[in-house]
Every structure is written in structure tokens, then in C-alpha cells.
Enzyme design. Structure first.
Site, mmCIF file in Angstrom:
data_model
loop_
_atom_site.group_PDB
_atom_site.id
_atom_site.type_symbol
_atom_site.label_atom_id
_atom_site.label_comp_id
_atom_site.label_asym_id
_atom_site.label_seq_id
_atom_site.Cartn_x
_atom_site.Cartn_y
_atom_site.Cartn_z
ATOM 1 N N GLN A 91 0.845 -1.208 0.000
ATOM 2 C CA GLN A 91 0.000 0.000 0.000
ATOM 3 C C GLN A 91 0.876 1.253 0.000
ATOM 4 O O GLN A 91 0.374 2.356 -0.122
ATOM 5 C CB GLN A 91 -0.887 0.006 1.246
ATOM 6 C CG GLN A 91 -1.845 -1.181 1.328
ATOM 7 C CD GLN A 91 -2.514 -1.257 2.692
ATOM 8 O OE1 GLN A 91 -3.528 -0.608 2.938
ATOM 9 N NE2 GLN A 91 -1.948 -2.041 3.597
ATOM 10 N N ILE A 93 3.650 4.078 -1.093
ATOM 11 C CA ILE A 93 3.970 4.752 -2.353
ATOM 12 C C ILE A 93 5.428 5.208 -2.381
ATOM 13 O O ILE A 93 5.829 5.955 -3.264
ATOM 14 C CB ILE A 93 3.023 5.961 -2.575
ATOM 15 C CG1 ILE A 93 3.177 7.009 -1.456
ATOM 16 C CG2 ILE A 93 1.566 5.479 -2.658
ATOM 17 C CD1 ILE A 93 2.359 8.284 -1.710
ATOM 18 N N HIS A 109 -1.444 1.343 -4.214
ATOM 19 C CA HIS A 109 -1.898 2.722 -4.019
ATOM 20 C C HIS A 109 -1.037 3.723 -4.781
ATOM 21 O O HIS A 109 -1.073 4.917 -4.490
ATOM 22 C CB HIS A 109 -1.931 3.062 -2.520
ATOM 23 C CG HIS A 109 -3.025 2.356 -1.784
ATOM 24 N ND1 HIS A 109 -3.102 2.290 -0.413
ATOM 25 C CD2 HIS A 109 -4.119 1.677 -2.239
ATOM 26 C CE1 HIS A 109 -4.182 1.605 -0.048
ATOM 27 N NE2 HIS A 109 -4.813 1.212 -1.140
HETATM 28 C C1 BJW Z 1 4.724 -0.828 12.632
HETATM 29 C C2 BJW Z 1 5.813 -0.038 12.914
HETATM 30 C C3 BJW Z 1 7.026 -0.690 12.911
HETATM 31 C C4 BJW Z 1 4.156 1.248 13.018
HETATM 32 N N1 BJW Z 1 7.077 -2.006 12.645
HETATM 33 N N2 BJW Z 1 4.696 -2.103 12.379
HETATM 34 C C5 BJW Z 1 -15.745 -1.207 2.631
HETATM 35 C C6 BJW Z 1 -15.303 -2.068 1.615
HETATM 36 C C7 BJW Z 1 -14.554 -1.594 0.541
HETATM 37 C C8 BJW Z 1 -14.223 -0.252 0.458
HETATM 38 C C9 BJW Z 1 -14.675 0.615 1.441
HETATM 39 C C10 BJW Z 1 -15.420 0.143 2.501
HETATM 40 N N3 BJW Z 1 -15.727 1.196 3.289
HETATM 41 C C11 BJW Z 1 -15.166 2.313 2.751
HETATM 42 C C12 BJW Z 1 -14.515 1.980 1.637
HETATM 43 C C13 BJW Z 1 -13.764 2.900 0.761
HETATM 44 C C14 BJW Z 1 -12.360 3.285 1.190
HETATM 45 C C15 BJW Z 1 -12.017 2.822 2.604
HETATM 46 O O1 BJW Z 1 -11.419 1.795 2.840
HETATM 47 N N4 BJW Z 1 -12.308 3.628 3.605
HETATM 48 C C16 BJW Z 1 -11.986 3.264 5.004
HETATM 49 C C17 BJW Z 1 -11.636 4.516 5.759
HETATM 50 C C18 BJW Z 1 -13.134 2.476 5.590
HETATM 51 N N5 BJW Z 1 -11.425 2.698 0.250
HETATM 52 C C19 BJW Z 1 -11.181 3.273 -0.917
HETATM 53 O O2 BJW Z 1 -11.736 4.298 -1.255
HETATM 54 C C20 BJW Z 1 -10.208 2.588 -1.827
HETATM 55 N N6 BJW Z 1 -10.814 2.338 -3.095
HETATM 56 C C21 BJW Z 1 -11.839 1.490 -3.209
HETATM 57 O O3 BJW Z 1 -12.316 0.889 -2.266
HETATM 58 O O4 BJW Z 1 -12.288 1.323 -4.511
HETATM 59 C C22 BJW Z 1 -13.425 0.430 -4.728
HETATM 60 C C23 BJW Z 1 -13.041 -1.004 -4.627
HETATM 61 C C24 BJW Z 1 -13.708 -1.858 -3.754
HETATM 62 C C25 BJW Z 1 -13.401 -3.229 -3.705
HETATM 63 C C26 BJW Z 1 -12.415 -3.725 -4.538
HETATM 64 C C27 BJW Z 1 -11.762 -2.871 -5.396
HETATM 65 C C28 BJW Z 1 -12.059 -1.508 -5.420
HETATM 66 C C29 BJW Z 1 -8.961 3.453 -2.053
HETATM 67 C C30 BJW Z 1 -8.144 3.604 -0.811
HETATM 68 C C31 BJW Z 1 -6.984 4.578 -1.057
HETATM 69 C C32 BJW Z 1 -6.158 4.785 0.198
HETATM 70 N N7 BJW Z 1 -5.232 5.799 -0.039
HETATM 71 C C33 BJW Z 1 -4.237 6.124 0.976
HETATM 72 C C34 BJW Z 1 -3.440 7.331 0.466
HETATM 73 C C35 BJW Z 1 -2.541 6.878 -0.702
HETATM 74 C C36 BJW Z 1 -1.556 7.887 -1.102
HETATM 75 C C37 BJW Z 1 -0.744 8.412 0.056
HETATM 76 O O5 BJW Z 1 0.143 7.696 0.582
HETATM 77 O O6 BJW Z 1 -0.981 9.546 0.440
HETATM 78 O O7 BJW Z 1 -3.362 5.009 1.205
HETATM 79 S S1 BJW Z 1 -4.932 6.399 2.610
HETATM 80 C C38 BJW Z 1 -3.603 5.667 3.503
HETATM 81 O O8 BJW Z 1 -4.073 4.502 4.238
HETATM 82 C C39 BJW Z 1 -2.623 5.157 2.437
HETATM 83 C C40 BJW Z 1 -2.237 3.827 3.007
HETATM 84 O O9 BJW Z 1 -1.717 2.995 1.987
HETATM 85 C C41 BJW Z 1 -3.515 3.325 3.620
HETATM 86 C C42 BJW Z 1 -3.331 2.232 4.645
HETATM 87 O O10 BJW Z 1 -2.611 2.683 5.753
HETATM 88 P P1 BJW Z 1 -1.580 1.702 6.465
HETATM 89 O O11 BJW Z 1 -0.463 1.396 5.548
HETATM 90 O O12 BJW Z 1 -2.287 0.564 7.069
HETATM 91 O O13 BJW Z 1 -0.976 2.692 7.598
HETATM 92 P P2 BJW Z 1 -1.532 2.989 9.076
HETATM 93 O O14 BJW Z 1 -0.860 4.234 9.529
HETATM 94 O O15 BJW Z 1 -2.998 2.942 9.135
HETATM 95 O O16 BJW Z 1 -1.012 1.765 9.952
HETATM 96 C C43 BJW Z 1 0.382 1.593 10.231
HETATM 97 C C44 BJW Z 1 0.538 0.265 10.955
HETATM 98 O O17 BJW Z 1 1.928 0.020 11.087
HETATM 99 C C45 BJW Z 1 -0.056 0.254 12.370
HETATM 100 O O18 BJW Z 1 -0.803 -0.948 12.538
HETATM 101 C C46 BJW Z 1 1.172 0.258 13.294
HETATM 102 O O19 BJW Z 1 0.973 -0.517 14.474
HETATM 103 C C47 BJW Z 1 2.209 -0.386 12.415
HETATM 104 N N8 BJW Z 1 3.557 0.057 12.699
HETATM 105 N N9 BJW Z 1 5.335 1.269 13.165
HETATM 106 C C48 BJW Z 1 5.904 -2.671 12.398
HETATM 107 N N10 BJW Z 1 8.155 -0.011 13.196
#
Ligand code: BJW
Length: 235
Positions: A91, A93, A109
Site C-alpha cells: 500500500q 507509495i 496505491h
Molecule cells: C509498525 C511499525 C514498525 C508502526 N514495525 N509495524 C468497505 C469495503 C470496501 C471499500 C470501502 C469500505 N468502506 C469504505 C470503503 C472505501 C475506502 C475505505 O477503505 N475507507 C476506510 C476509511 C473504511 N477505500 C477506498 O476508497 C479505496 N478504493 C476502493 O475501495 O475502490 C473500490 C473497490 C472496492 C473493492 C475492490 C476494489 C475496489 C482506495 C483507498 C486509497 C487509500 N489511499 C491512501 C493514500 C494513498 C496515497 C498516500 O500515501 O498519500 O493510502 S490512505 C492511507 O491509508 C494510504 C495507506 O496505503 C492506507 C493504509 O494505511 P496503512 O499502511 O495501514 O498505515 P496505518 O498508519 O494505518 O497503519 C500503520 C501500521 O503500522 C499500524 O498498525 C502500526 O501498528 C504499524 N507500525 N510502526 C511494524 N516499526
């Protein structure tokens, strides 16, 4: 027999390389509202603000201090050593998995060091700031470039290839992701009936109970240790 592996990574794997996560206390979403910087509507409303947010993060990637860490390197080692397919779906970038040597890699992403033209839809390498004066190297249009990233409400990249690999895999490893953003967050539910599911994270997540096995600690410690055990198990 060694099973095909799908690995999902999130911001936590790059945290020890100096890149902020999103939802931790000191994460990006503590300082910026998602609605202001990470949706197509935000970009339409205030492109300068969104470009500044991504320009600053892109500039950070040129800092020599930002390097792949031991966890990124361990996953590249796993891909090279494992006798069955290993697909790394990230995920992130930040490009650190590619710099570590992972090749079978899907940045679902997008990639911060690429820009996409809203005119011709071309995707080009882009290391500098995107400004209103930036011209698309493919079609020449000025002021039409956006970051090649996937915002909320947009379709993540290469979903068909990801789905095909999930369908085939016998081991699913989720690393450093909070499991709050779909469709990535739904992968463990899709595969847990067919594949062994392992979570590697700094701490428990809301989804930990869905995994068959979980190890908690910093990625630079627990990922190399897990990978070495895995490689030894098939040797
Ligand atoms: C450590 C550590 C260390 C710390 N060692 N660990 C229900 C079903 C389907 C979709 C939806 C739904 N409800 C809502 C939606 C839509 C939406 C969504 O999910 N919203 C939620 C808020 C609920 N999703 C979308 O809109 C997506 N598109 C979509 O769904 O299209 C339709 C579709 C459906 C089904 C199939 C196919 C298509 C698009 C999502 C785009 C997300 N974009 C971002 C920004 C990208 C660009 C950027 O970087 O700016 O992506 S948001 C942000 O969150 C970024 C990340 O990739 C993403 C995930 O975050 P991540 O990587 O998990 O980070 P954190 O900070 O949350 O967690 C860090 C973790 O690391 C923690 O657990 C720590 O404990 C750990 N950690 N230090 C090991 N040293």
C-alpha cells in the site's frame, strides 16, 4: 511443498526508514485531514494544497537518509530464495521495496515518484515538485499533472492480478498495516479459509484475531527473523 505466497505491506514497514505512518499518534492523519489531501474532491477544490502535501513527501524520498531497512531487504531475499511465486502487494507509495530489490511487486496505491497526466493519462517518472507550470513529458500539456497515487474513492491498481494471486496463495503475510483501508483490509478474510495467515506488526491490530499466527515488534526485527525461519523451513 512450498506454497505460493502473497505479502501485503503497509506504512509500518517503512516507519523505521524514517517515513511517517498514517494513523499512529505521530502519523500523517494527525496533521492533515484526509478530506483535505487524499480525495479527488480535495484535488479539484484545492490542487495547490494537495500538490504541496505530496511535493513535500516526494522531496523527502530524495533525502539520502531514507533507505530500505532490514525488513524491506528480507522480503527481497524471500522472493529470491522461495521456490514458489512470491507476490509483494504494497500500500506504500515510497518505492522502498523496489529499491530493496523486490521485483514481483504491486504498489496498489500508486507511486509517489511518478506523475499522471489528466490530459493523456500517461504515467511518467517524476522526482521533482509538480507545479502549475509542469509539462507532461508525454503530451506536452501544462498544468495537468497529478501525483500517481490512489485516493479514497478511487480504484486501487492491478486488482485483477492481486485477486488472481490471492486465489492461488497458500500463505498470506500482512506486515505493518492497521487494516483499516479497503480493499487491502479485506484480503485476510478472503484467503483465511485456504491460506495460512500471518500478521507481523508493531502491536495488535483490530484484525489480529483473523490471523492464524501473529508476531508483534518492530518490523526490522520481526520480519527478517520470520523470513529466515520460513526459508529454513523449505530448505
Ligand atoms: C509498525 C511499525 C514498525 C508502526 N514495525 N509495524 C468497505 C469495503 C470496501 C471499500 C470501502 C469500505 N468502506 C469504505 C470503503 C472505501 C475506502 C475505505 O477503505 N475507507 C476506510 C476509511 C473504511 N477505500 C477506498 O476508497 C479505496 N478504493 C476502493 O475501495 O475502490 C473500490 C473497490 C472496492 C473493492 C475492490 C476494489 C475496489 C482506495 C483507498 C486509497 C487509500 N489511499 C491512501 C493514500 C494513498 C496515497 C498516500 O500515501 O498519500 O493510502 S490512505 C492511507 O491509508 C494510504 C495507506 O496505503 C492506507 C493504509 O494505511 P496503512 O499502511 O495501514 O498505515 P496505518 O498508519 O494505518 O497503519 C500503520 C501500521 O503500522 C499500524 O498498525 C502500526 O501498528 C504499524 N507500525 N510502526 C511494524 N516499526
Amino acid at each position: 511443498m512450498a506454497p505460493p505466497i502473497v505479502i501485503l505491506t503497509g506504512a509500518g514497514i517503512s516507519q523505521e526508514s524514517g517515513i511517517a505512518t498514517f494513523r499512529d499518534a505521530d502519523g500523517l492523519w494527525a496533521r492533515h485531514r484526509i478530506e483535505d489531501v487524499a480525495t479527488p474532491e480535495a484535488f479539484a477544490r484545492n490542487p495547490d494544497l494537495v500538490q504541496r502535501f505530496y511535493n513535500a513527501r516526494r522531496a523527502q524520498l530524495l533525502d539520502p537518509a531514507i533507505q530500505p531497512n532490514a525488513a524491506h531487504l528480507a522480503l527481497a531475499r524471500l522472493e529470491a530464495a522461495w521456490p514458489a511465486p512470491v507476490l509483494l502487494v504494497t500500500q506504500n507509495i515510497d518505492g522502498l521495496h523496489a529499491r530493496a530489490g523486490s521485483r514481483n511487486l504491486i504498489p496498489m496505491h500508486g507511486e509517489l515518484q511518478k506523475a499522471r497526466c489528466l490530459g493523456c493519462e500517461g504515467v511518467v517518472d517524476w522526482q521533482q515538485d509538480i507545479t502549475p507550470q509542469s509539462a507532461c513529458p508525454a503530451c506536452g500539456a501544462v498544468g495537468r499533472l497529478r501525483p500517481h497515487v490512489v485516493w479514497f474513492g478511487e480504484m486501487p491498481l492491478q486488482m485483477e492480478r492481486i485477486q488472481a494471486a490471492l486465489y492461488e496463495c497458500g500463505l498470506f503475510i500482512s506486515i505493518g498495516t492497521s487494516g483499516q483501508v479497503y480493499p487491502a483490509a479485506g484480503m485476510v478474510r478472503e484467503v483465511r479459509g485456504q491460506a495460512r495467515c500471518v500478521e507481523l506488526n508493531l502491536e495488535e491490530t483490530e484484525g489480529t484475531a483473523l490471523f492464524h499466527e501473529a508476531h508483534h515488534g518492530p518490523a526490522t526485527q520481526i520480519v527478517p527473523a520470520f523470513v529466515e525461519r520460513l526459508i529454513a523451513s523449505c530448505g
